[in-house]
Design an enzyme around this catalytic site. Structure first.
Site, PDB file in Angstrom:
ATOM      1  N   SER A  60      44.297  40.443  46.246  1.00  0.00           N
ATOM      2  CA  SER A  60      43.272  39.706  45.505  1.00  0.00           C
ATOM      3  C   SER A  60      43.896  38.487  44.852  1.00  0.00           C
ATOM      4  O   SER A  60      45.079  38.512  44.464  1.00  0.00           O
ATOM      5  CB  SER A  60      42.654  40.597  44.421  1.00  0.00           C
ATOM      6  N   TYR A 108      43.806  46.451  37.315  1.00  0.00           N
ATOM      7  CA  TYR A 108      43.473  46.026  38.679  1.00  0.00           C
ATOM      8  C   TYR A 108      44.415  44.922  39.132  1.00  0.00           C
ATOM      9  O   TYR A 108      44.943  44.945  40.251  1.00  0.00           O
ATOM     10  CB  TYR A 108      42.026  45.547  38.714  1.00  0.00           C
TER      11      TYR A 108
END
Length: 267
Positions: free
Chosen positions: A149, A162
């Site tokens: 990501s 995350y």
């Protein structure tokens, strides 16, 4: 059987065997369908068997799509599946798209349990599949795509846990790629910005549909994955960063809904 990787044709997966995690929705599901369309046989892995079977019932019936209900954080179960496939249907392509997030996610609200859970799913799950499938990938001169990501490199509203898990994925991919390139194994990290997937529904304030139309779509990431695994073997696409053209990330989704140009509403 080793692939003659240097004569691969971009976008063509005829005769290839792939495994995709996180395959029941979002990026994983889009990748499964795109790879089948490109000619591959795909082993689809997720926790919900019924969701996998619903992706393409025709492909399930004729064996082009093989569903497997599995928790990627269960290392023993992952290894058992990979051992089975090594004997019955060796893999030459691996796409690791399984991922989760938690709420609350602001650093001061994170619990030890939530942090450990995210690392187990988002990072350890990648390691289990990559390490467990390595003998097959060496034998087949295989390709790996790992979905990280943009949040791994730039802070955003996805939360520290995350972001840490996705940063770990990049480090794992770079290190494994360094060690395995001499064996002909290619490893690609894809770093998408905000993608219109069901994980957005777990945000403290889910973005409205009008805004999601501006996001990267799962099919876009699937196309990037297809390109990475079908480019001729003399070249490795080490990392791909994808960002939404009109957005880099999203912050306050309570702001006024943006005007979407007509040319961006289709395609």
């Amino acid at each position: 059987m080793k692939l003659d990787s240097n004569v691969r044709r971009l976008g063509d997966m005829a005769g290839r065997t792939a495994l995709v995690t996180g395959a029941s929705s979002g990026i994983g599901a889009a990748t499964v369908l795109r790879f089948i369309e490109a000619g591959a046989r795909v082993h689809a892995v997720a926790r919900r068997l019924e969701a996998l079977e619903a992706l393409d019932p025709v492909a399930v019936a004729d064996g082009r799509l093989v569903p497997h209900a599995l928790d990627v954080s269960d290392g023993a179960a992952v290894q058992a599946l990979l051992d089975e496939l090594a004997d019955s249907d060796p893999l030459d392509t691996l796409v690791l798209a399984a991922g989760q997030n938690v709420n609350p996610r602001r650093f001061g609200d994170l619990t030890f349990e939530a942090f450990d859970h995210l690392l187990k799913v988002n990072l350890s799950g990648v390691f289990y599949f990559l390490r467990g499938a390595l003998p097959q990938l060496r034998d087949t001169l295989g390709d790996v795509v790992i979905i990280s990501s943009v949040a791994a490199l730039w802070p955003d509203h996805s939360g520290a846990a995350y972001q840490a898990s996705k940063a770990g994925v990049i480090g794992l991919a770079r290190g494994a790629g360094w060690d395995e390139h001499g064996a002909g194994v290619r490893i690609t990290s894809i770093l998408p910005g905000v993608v219109n997937t069901p994980i957005l529904d777990k945000r403290p304030v889910p973005p409205p549909q009008e805004l999601r139309e501006l996001f990267i779509q799962p099919e876009d990431v699937a196309e990037a994955s297809l390109a990475a695994v079908t480019i001729p073997g003399r070249t490795t696409v080490s990392e791909i960063t994808l960002t939404a053209t009109r957005l880099q990330s999203i912050g306050n989704t309570q702001q006024a809904t943006p005007v979407i140009p007509e040319q961006l509403k289709v395609g």
